[in-house]
Write a protein that holds these residues in place. Structure first.
Motif, short mmCIF file in Angstrom:
data_model
loop_
_atom_site.label_atom_id
_atom_site.label_comp_id
_atom_site.label_asym_id
_atom_site.label_seq_id
_atom_site.Cartn_x
_atom_site.Cartn_y
_atom_site.Cartn_z
N TRP A 72 0.83 -1.21 0.00
CA TRP A 72 0.00 0.00 0.00
C TRP A 72 0.87 1.26 0.00
O TRP A 72 0.60 2.21 -0.73
CB TRP A 72 -0.92 -0.02 1.21
N PHE A 73 1.91 1.27 0.84
CA PHE A 73 2.82 2.42 0.87
C PHE A 73 3.53 2.60 -0.46
O PHE A 73 3.75 3.71 -0.92
CB PHE A 73 3.85 2.28 2.00
N SER A 74 3.90 1.50 -1.08
CA SER A 74 4.58 1.57 -2.37
C SER A 74 3.65 2.16 -3.43
O SER A 74 4.06 2.96 -4.26
CB SER A 74 5.04 0.18 -2.79
N MET A 75 2.39 1.78 -3.41
CA MET A 75 1.42 2.30 -4.37
C MET A 75 1.17 3.79 -4.13
O MET A 75 1.04 4.56 -5.08
CB MET A 75 0.12 1.51 -4.26
N GLN A 76 1.13 4.20 -2.89
CA GLN A 76 0.91 5.61 -2.58
C GLN A 76 2.09 6.47 -3.03
O GLN A 76 1.91 7.55 -3.56
CB GLN A 76 0.69 5.80 -1.08
N SER A 77 3.30 5.99 -2.85
CA SER A 77 4.47 6.78 -3.23
C SER A 77 4.60 6.84 -4.75
O SER A 77 5.10 7.82 -5.29
CB SER A 77 5.74 6.21 -2.60
N THR A 78 4.14 5.83 -5.48
CA THR A 78 4.18 5.85 -6.94
C THR A 78 3.16 6.84 -7.49
O THR A 78 3.40 7.54 -8.45
CB THR A 78 3.91 4.45 -7.51
N ALA A 79 1.99 6.93 -6.87
CA ALA A 79 0.94 7.82 -7.34
C ALA A 79 1.31 9.29 -7.12
O ALA A 79 0.82 10.16 -7.82
CB ALA A 79 -0.37 7.51 -6.63
N GLU A 80 2.18 9.57 -6.17
CA GLU A 80 2.57 10.95 -5.89
C GLU A 80 3.62 11.47 -6.85
O GLU A 80 3.83 12.67 -6.96
CB GLU A 80 3.08 11.06 -4.46
#
Length: 125
Positions: A72-80
């Motif tokens: 989840w953290f990895s997906m959030q950092s990619t979207a930013e």
């Protein structure tokens, strides 16, 4: 927060590996039934297997939860990141070049001539 999760995930993985390696297989139970001396252990006759299996299940559950959290953290950092947004159009401009003729020029041939300027040698038999 993500660094703490990575460190916890690493320790959970190492603990899980250690617990799995400490457990004995199904074939070792037959040897313990004929007086292998397992009743004198720290956990008692059946306590070690029960404790190890419960600890393994607990560590496996925590490992699964940390895996989901890291994903989840990895997906959030990619979207930013602005360069990696999905649906963003990328425009590539081609450099201006001189128009290319349809037929390339051949050496030794004058443009518009029907015969070549250079004589081709013939094989005589």
């Amino acid at each position: 927060m993500q660094t703490i999760l990575v460190v916890a995930h690493l320790f959970l993985a190492l603990g899980l590996i250690g617990l799995v390696l400490m457990q004995h297989g199904k074939g070792a139970d037959a040897g313990a039934a004929f007086g292998a001396g397992s009743s004198g252990t720290v956990f008692g006759a059946a306590g070690a297997a029960n404790f190890l299996s419960r600890a393994t299940a607990l560590l496996a559950t925590l490992f699964f939860v940390t895996s989901l959290a890291l994903g989840w953290f990895s997906m959030q950092s990619t979207a930013e990141r602005p360069g990696l947004m999905i649906g963003q159009e990328i425009v590539i401009e081609e450099p201006a070049t001189a128009p290319v003729s349809e037929v390339p020029e051949m050496p030794g041939v004058t443009p518009g001539a029907t015969t070549p300027d250079v004589e081709v040698p013939r094989i005589v038999e």
